[in-house]
Scaffold this active site. Sequence first.
Site, mmCIF file in Angstrom:
data_model
loop_
_atom_site.group_PDB
_atom_site.id
_atom_site.type_symbol
_atom_site.label_atom_id
_atom_site.label_comp_id
_atom_site.label_asym_id
_atom_site.label_seq_id
_atom_site.Cartn_x
_atom_site.Cartn_y
_atom_site.Cartn_z
ATOM 1 N N GLY A 20 31.457 -1.106 16.245
ATOM 2 C CA GLY A 20 32.086 -0.978 16.460
ATOM 3 C C GLY A 20 32.962 0.231 17.550
ATOM 4 O O GLY A 20 33.593 0.698 17.483
ATOM 5 N N SER A 21 33.937 -0.747 17.761
ATOM 6 C CA SER A 21 34.274 -1.177 19.378
ATOM 7 C C SER A 21 35.744 -0.646 18.865
ATOM 8 O O SER A 21 36.071 0.149 19.710
ATOM 9 C CB SER A 21 33.961 -2.438 19.962
ATOM 10 O OG SER A 21 34.942 -3.830 19.382
ATOM 11 N N HIS A 119 42.288 -7.386 11.648
ATOM 12 C CA HIS A 119 41.762 -9.052 11.180
ATOM 13 C C HIS A 119 41.978 -9.917 12.240
ATOM 14 O O HIS A 119 43.065 -9.323 13.072
ATOM 15 C CB HIS A 119 42.757 -9.237 10.265
ATOM 16 C CG HIS A 119 41.777 -10.472 9.356
ATOM 17 N ND1 HIS A 119 40.874 -10.405 8.771
ATOM 18 C CD2 HIS A 119 42.572 -12.055 9.929
ATOM 19 C CE1 HIS A 119 40.332 -11.750 8.643
ATOM 20 N NE2 HIS A 119 41.415 -12.470 10.058
HETATM 21 C C1 GRF Z 1 37.045 -7.219 14.537
HETATM 22 O O1 GRF Z 1 36.847 -7.889 15.617
HETATM 23 C C2 GRF Z 1 38.006 -6.685 14.365
HETATM 24 O O2 GRF Z 1 38.944 -7.465 13.702
HETATM 25 C C3 GRF Z 1 37.171 -7.465 12.525
HETATM 26 O O3 GRF Z 1 35.790 -7.139 12.757
HETATM 27 C C4 GRF Z 1 35.640 -6.858 14.150
HETATM 28 C C5 GRF Z 1 34.879 -5.380 14.438
HETATM 29 O O4 GRF Z 1 34.870 -5.402 15.440
HETATM 30 N N1 GRF Z 1 37.710 -6.833 11.127
HETATM 31 P P1 GRF Z 1 33.739 -3.549 16.159
HETATM 32 O O5 GRF Z 1 32.850 -3.637 14.790
HETATM 33 O O6 GRF Z 1 35.165 -2.735 16.022
HETATM 34 O O7 GRF Z 1 33.462 -3.505 17.520
#
Ligand code: GRF
Length: 201
Positions: A20-21, A119
Amino acid sequence: MIRTRMEKKLRLGILGSGKGSNFAAILREVQAGKLNVEIVAVASDIPGAGILDLAEAAGLPHALFAETQFRTKLTPEVETALADYLKNAGADWLILAGYMRVIKSPLLDTFPGKIINIHPSLLPKFRGLAAWKQALDAGETEAGCTVHFVDSGVDTGKIIAQAKVPIFPGDTAESVHARIQVEEHRIYPEVIAQIVRGEIS
Ligand code: GRF
């Protein structure tokens, strides 16, 4: 008497499967008063996902819509329940922040033209899973991230914004992904701000 016009804030639903960053980056901007939106619902398909913990800590409504039958999509019943949850929460737009399932008609029909995703590649290159690793394995010298509208395909919707990062000799999949994520956390809130300003529809 001076009258302040109270504009209705854009209301966001957020879906994620991971740490969830990206959600955290959006939340930081909201809490700092820099992004004029209301996060009305956060949901995940993964029990204990970091994104749910972050929502809990921030006092935001959150829910788990777990799936047992399929790996890459939700059963129509579960997706319909998720769409109802988001709709009842009043969400106007749906923000996918690391949500790892393909979106089908229950959500597409509930938020027509109002679902976006981030993405970790320079689309249309490297759709699908671990796109940063795909770029590294392909010998690319740059990678990046893309914010795009969600359609019924996998990472095929109209591109809204992109950011590039270099790939250096000696990089690992992890170092490339970490570099991409810095850019993700910058451009995703920026795109949402553009939506708030009515610059994207
Ligand atoms: C990110 O790299 C995003 O591009 C992809 O999944 C990852 C999610 O990362 N769709 P986070 O959970 O938001 O840290």
